[in-house]
Design a protein around this motif. Structure first.
Motif, PDB file in Angstrom:
ATOM      1  N   CYS A  68     -28.768  27.905 -19.507  1.00 11.83           N
ATOM      2  CA  CYS A  68     -29.104  28.752 -18.367  1.00 11.83           C
ATOM      3  C   CYS A  68     -28.705  30.181 -18.696  1.00 11.83           C
ATOM      4  CB  CYS A  68     -28.432  28.274 -17.084  1.00 11.83           C
ATOM      5  SG  CYS A  68     -26.643  28.366 -17.099  1.00 11.83           S
ATOM      6  N   ILE A  69     -29.402  31.123 -18.089  1.00 12.81           N
ATOM      7  CA  ILE A  69     -29.147  32.542 -18.317  1.00 12.81           C
ATOM      8  C   ILE A  69     -28.081  32.999 -17.332  1.00 12.81           C
ATOM      9  CG2 ILE A  69     -30.150  34.843 -18.354  1.00 12.81           C
ATOM     10  CD1 ILE A  69     -32.850  33.581 -18.959  1.00 12.81           C
ATOM     11  N   ALA A  70     -26.885  33.289 -17.839  1.00 16.87           N
ATOM     12  CA  ALA A  70     -25.782  33.726 -16.979  1.00 16.87           C
ATOM     13  C   ALA A  70     -25.827  35.226 -16.720  1.00 16.87           C
ATOM     14  CB  ALA A  70     -24.446  33.355 -17.611  1.00 16.87           C
ATOM     15  N   GLY A  71     -26.511  35.968 -17.582  1.00 10.38           N
ATOM     16  CA  GLY A  71     -26.641  37.412 -17.420  1.00 10.38           C
ATOM     17  C   GLY A  71     -27.658  37.925 -18.426  1.00 10.38           C
ATOM     18  N   TRP A  72     -28.130  39.141 -18.196  1.00 14.70           N
ATOM     19  CA  TRP A  72     -29.133  39.696 -19.102  1.00 14.70           C
ATOM     20  C   TRP A  72     -29.171  41.205 -18.971  1.00 14.70           C
ATOM     21  CZ3 TRP A  72     -33.288  42.340 -16.936  1.00 14.70           C
ATOM     22  CH2 TRP A  72     -33.470  42.162 -15.551  1.00 14.70           C
ATOM     23  N   ALA A  73     -29.690  41.852 -20.035  1.00 13.88           N
ATOM     24  CA  ALA A  73     -29.895  43.301 -20.045  1.00 13.88           C
ATOM     25  C   ALA A  73     -31.164  43.565 -20.835  1.00 13.88           C
ATOM     26  CB  ALA A  73     -28.706  44.026 -20.661  1.00 13.88           C
ATOM     27  N   LEU A  74     -31.928  44.566 -20.404  1.00 16.32           N
ATOM     28  CA  LEU A  74     -33.259  44.784 -20.963  1.00 16.32           C
ATOM     29  C   LEU A  74     -33.448  46.244 -21.337  1.00 16.32           C
ATOM     30  CD1 LEU A  74     -36.190  43.834 -21.492  1.00 16.32           C
ATOM     31  CD2 LEU A  74     -36.655  44.178 -19.053  1.00 16.32           C
ATOM     32  N   ASP A  75     -34.044  46.474 -22.509  1.00 12.92           N
ATOM     33  CA  ASP A  75     -34.441  47.808 -22.948  1.00 12.92           C
ATOM     34  C   ASP A  75     -35.873  47.697 -23.463  1.00 12.92           C
ATOM     35  OD1 ASP A  75     -34.852  50.281 -24.048  1.00 12.92           O
ATOM     36  OD2 ASP A  75     -32.996  50.342 -25.206  1.00 12.92           O
ATOM     37  N   VAL A  76     -36.839  48.014 -22.600  1.00 18.81           N
ATOM     38  CA  VAL A  76     -38.242  47.842 -22.979  1.00 18.81           C
ATOM     39  C   VAL A  76     -38.651  48.840 -24.055  1.00 18.81           C
ATOM     40  CG1 VAL A  76     -38.909  46.829 -20.771  1.00 18.81           C
ATOM     41  CG2 VAL A  76     -38.999  49.317 -21.061  1.00 18.81           C
ATOM     42  N   SER A  77     -37.960  49.977 -24.180  1.00 18.81           N
ATOM     43  CA  SER A  77     -38.308  50.956 -25.204  1.00 18.81           C
ATOM     44  C   SER A  77     -38.053  50.411 -26.606  1.00 18.81           C
ATOM     45  CB  SER A  77     -37.526  52.253 -24.993  1.00 18.81           C
ATOM     46  OG  SER A  77     -36.134  52.056 -25.216  1.00 18.81           O
ATOM     47  N   GLN A  78     -37.137  49.439 -26.730  1.00 16.79           N
ATOM     48  CA  GLN A  78     -36.867  48.799 -28.008  1.00 16.79           C
ATOM     49  C   GLN A  78     -37.438  47.381 -28.088  1.00 16.79           C
ATOM     50  OE1 GLN A  78     -32.929  49.551 -29.940  1.00 16.79           O
ATOM     51  NE2 GLN A  78     -32.276  50.148 -27.897  1.00 16.79           N
TER      52      GLN A  78
END
Length: 438
Positions: A68-78
């Motif tokens: 399960c995904i406990a947390g996430w962070a996203l950078d669409v530029s990369q």
């Protein structure tokens, strides 16, 4: 005070699930992340490229079913998403994995290490906050009410494959708050001191190690002893470098995106009315940088901060001029996009947009554009929930859209805002129609 420049809405297909996970705008993407242990289906995410509509389609990315995904962070530029993964059973390890956002494949840029272990054993009750800053990932792990477990802030360098714990704290020290105001300066939320803690990441004595130095502690307005307080953050676009120059006149710099903190105050005595207060306060990162002396020589630091290495600054000395407090408990959704905030009022189904861009706010007033500038105001008097008066003077431009009803008979309204998009989601019994307006 009608909202200008709102085009006719277009409808995009529903996400490929009967229910949405955590829906938000990242750049030109509408993203649906399923990151809760109670999620009944396959963990992963879906995305829709709004720049390609009409005619676009949702792309779905699945992870393995036993995590399960406990947390996430996203950078669409990369094209990068970092996910914190654990199992469904207790005492599983907590790992972070770097993946291509658009494909879900292991991230292959440079010398990136695709997966690293953060915590050997995680109990059932813990929270994870994550933020990507260039090649580094920061992860705040808190273990809630579990005794003898420390809260930890980890720095993960994905190019070197190293995990560096830069802060250990006893249980109950921090709220689940983690955000960056510059590439090496972050903000944490302190529980015991009821404050914002501004910290700077510096290189350690040994190669590849880092330390965390507290620059200042900004006290929040004190509340009564009979009150229990909670602090959380509204999710915003990740701290990344600005994307390519846009022709839009209102393109926002991610470094100056407004920060929003949700405050919940509840009385311990449930017989007293009103029993609780839910509100938000807003602050611009540049004001926090100025208070902490970030981005300039030490002599530019606020004089109040020169008294000690990590000074405590009373609320009255920084908060009234730097923040805006609002009661938005009547809104189901609060969305942030650059320097703007959007929500739908439950009472009238009207879209409200608050713009904290200071130059744009005063230009609108000078040229007589629609909207009202809200300036100084007393948010709360001493005695009801707070033990001191709470002033709120950060100006903003307030506009609303009277041309479209943002609610329906069978739906629960939801609104998302970005630089180029305003998205209205109506969650119905049998479908999830998503209306996109540019």
């Amino acid at each position: 005070m009608d909202l200008p420049c709102m085009g006719s809405p277009s409808v995009v297909p529903s996400p490929p699930h009967r229910e949405c996970g955590e829906l938000l705008i990242q750049g030109d993407f509408l993203v649906d992340v399923r990151s809760d242990k109670s999620w009944p289906g396959q963990p992963g995410w879906s995305y829709f490229d709004m720049s390609k509509q009409p005619g676009g389609a949702w792309i779905h990315v699945d992870l393995e079913s036993d995590v399960c995904i406990a947390g996430w962070a996203l950078d669409v530029s990369q094209d990068l998403i970092a996910v914190a993964l654990t199992g469904y059973n207790e005492r599983n390890p907590l790992k972070t994995r770097f993946l291509h956002f658009t494909s879900g494949m292991r991230y292959s840029i440079s010398t990136c290490t695709p997966e690293l272990e953060l915590v050997g054993k995680c109990e059932s009750k813990f929270s994870v906050q994550m933020e990507l800053v260039r090649t580094r990932l920061f992860v705040l792990v808190a273990h809630g009410s579990i005794p003898r477990r420390r809260e930890s802030l980890y720095l993960v360098d994905r190019t070197q494959g190293r995990v560096n714990c830069v802060r250990h704290a006893s249980r109950g020290t921090y709220f689940p708050v983690l955000t960056f105001i510059s590439e090496d300066t972050l903000v944490l939320g302190q529980k015991r001191d009821w404050a914002l803690e501004v910290c700077q990441v510096t290189a350690g004595k040994h190669h590849g190690t880092h330390t965390l130095q507290t620059l200042c502690i900004l006290k929040l307005p004190s509340y009564l002893r009979s009150i229990r307080a909670d602090l959380a953050m509204s999710r915003k676009e990740g701290y990344s470098q600005p994307t390519a120059r846009s022709t839009l006149p209102f393109r926002s710099n991610p470094h100056d995106a407004v920060l929003s903190f949700k405050v919940e105050l509840k009385r311990k005595d449930k017989t007293t009315v009103p029993r609780d207060l839910t509100c938000h306060f807003f602050i611009l990162p540049k004001m926090l940088r100025k208070l902490a002396g970030v981005g300039g020589p030490a002599t530019s630091m606020d004089p109040r901060l020169l008294r000690s290495a990590a000074p405590n600054v009373a609320w009255k000395d920084w908060g009234p001029d730097a923040t805006r407090w609002l009661r938005l408990s009547h809104s189901r959704v609060l969305s942030l996009g650059g320097t703007r905030c959007a929500y739908v009022g439950e009472d009238d189904g009207t879209l409200h947009v608050l713009d904290f861009n200071q130059p744009r706010t005063f230009l609108n007033a000078h040229y007589g554009h629609p909207g009202a500038i809200i300036r100084g105001k007393v948010f709360s008097r001493q005695g009801s929930f707070f033990s001191e008066d709470v002033m709120s003077r950060l100006p903003f431009l307030w506009v609303k859209d009277n041309g479209h009803q943002w609610t329906g008979e069978r739906s629960l309204p939801s609104v998302l805002i970005g630089d180029a998009w305003v998205v209205h989601v109506e969650v119905c019994l049998d479908q999830v129609p998503v209306l996109v307006r540019d």
